[in-house]
Design a protein around this motif. Structure first.
Motif, PDB file in Angstrom:
ATOM      1  N   ARG A 117     -41.973 105.352 -17.172  1.00  0.00           N
ATOM      2  CA  ARG A 117     -41.702 105.944 -15.867  1.00  0.00           C
ATOM      3  C   ARG A 117     -40.465 106.834 -15.965  1.00  0.00           C
ATOM      4  O   ARG A 117     -39.510 106.517 -16.676  1.00  0.00           O
ATOM      5  CB  ARG A 117     -41.456 104.877 -14.800  1.00  0.00           C
ATOM      6  CG  ARG A 117     -42.593 103.937 -14.542  1.00  0.00           C
ATOM      7  CD  ARG A 117     -43.831 104.504 -13.940  1.00  0.00           C
ATOM      8  NE  ARG A 117     -43.662 105.292 -12.744  1.00  0.00           N
ATOM      9  CZ  ARG A 117     -44.614 106.055 -12.226  1.00  0.00           C
ATOM     10  NH1 ARG A 117     -45.808 106.113 -12.792  1.00  0.00           N
ATOM     11  NH2 ARG A 117     -44.408 106.755 -11.151  1.00  0.00           N
ATOM     12  N   VAL A 159     -36.857 113.225  -4.554  1.00  0.00           N
ATOM     13  CA  VAL A 159     -36.881 112.375  -5.736  1.00  0.00           C
ATOM     14  C   VAL A 159     -38.259 112.562  -6.365  1.00  0.00           C
ATOM     15  O   VAL A 159     -39.290 112.384  -5.707  1.00  0.00           O
ATOM     16  CB  VAL A 159     -36.634 110.897  -5.390  1.00  0.00           C
ATOM     17  CG1 VAL A 159     -36.808 110.021  -6.624  1.00  0.00           C
ATOM     18  CG2 VAL A 159     -35.240 110.723  -4.795  1.00  0.00           C
ATOM     19  N   GLU A 218     -40.891 111.408  -9.283  1.00  0.00           N
ATOM     20  CA  GLU A 218     -41.219 110.303 -10.185  1.00  0.00           C
ATOM     21  C   GLU A 218     -42.561 110.566 -10.825  1.00  0.00           C
ATOM     22  O   GLU A 218     -43.449 111.182 -10.218  1.00  0.00           O
ATOM     23  CB  GLU A 218     -41.282 108.977  -9.424  1.00  0.00           C
ATOM     24  CG  GLU A 218     -39.955 108.550  -8.886  1.00  0.00           C
ATOM     25  CD  GLU A 218     -40.015 107.196  -8.190  1.00  0.00           C
ATOM     26  OE1 GLU A 218     -41.123 106.700  -7.909  1.00  0.00           O
ATOM     27  OE2 GLU A 218     -38.935 106.651  -7.940  1.00  0.00           O
ATOM     28  N   SER A 252     -37.808 109.178 -13.387  1.00  0.00           N
ATOM     29  CA  SER A 252     -37.392 109.445 -12.018  1.00  0.00           C
ATOM     30  C   SER A 252     -36.133 110.293 -12.038  1.00  0.00           C
ATOM     31  O   SER A 252     -35.240 110.062 -12.860  1.00  0.00           O
ATOM     32  CB  SER A 252     -37.112 108.128 -11.292  1.00  0.00           C
ATOM     33  OG  SER A 252     -36.695 108.376  -9.972  1.00  0.00           O
TER      34      SER A 252
END
Length: 125
Positions: A92, A81, A83, A94
């Motif tokens: 943000r 993942v 981010e 992700s």
């Protein structure tokens, strides 16, 4: 290269190239004639290097949460993942990412990228 050596290679690739966005380390990991695939894009060594350089000012506070590495002799898959904070919008971002790599003579010769985010490797600095 055996499975354990391939796994160590995958971990070094992330630690030395992708986490610091270090395009100068690419020669240790990628063949110059490597081919990458992401959606409709066919990618070259130069495209990957340009992408790494583009990421430096555009992806701030980035992190890679590695969830899986599956390694065999001369090929591996890595799932993580990713981010970051997008510098342009201060929002943000992700996405889950999966790479499949083939190795030749201890370096990447071909890869495929699957992601729920669209990474444009052809972006220019």
């Amino acid at each position: 290269m055996g499975a354990e050596q391939t796994r160590e290679f995958a971990e070094r690739l992330m630690r030395e190239v992708w986490i610091p966005y270090d395009h100068t380390a690419m020669d240790r990991f990628y063949h110059r004639d490597m081919i990458g695939h992401h959606r409709q894009q066919t990618l070259s060594f130069e495209d990957v290097g340009n992408r790494l350089q583009w990421d430096v000012p555009n992806f701030l506070e980035s992190s890679y949460d590695i969830r899986d590495i599956v390694a065999e002799a001369d090929k591996f898959a890595i799932r993580f993942v990713f981010e970051c904070l997008l510098s342009a919008t201060k929002t943000r971002f992700s996405t889950e990412v999966i790479y499949f790599y083939h190795l030749r003579d201890g370096k990447i010769s071909e890869f495929w990228l699957l992601s729920d985010g669209d990474f444009d490797y052809k972006q220019h600095l």
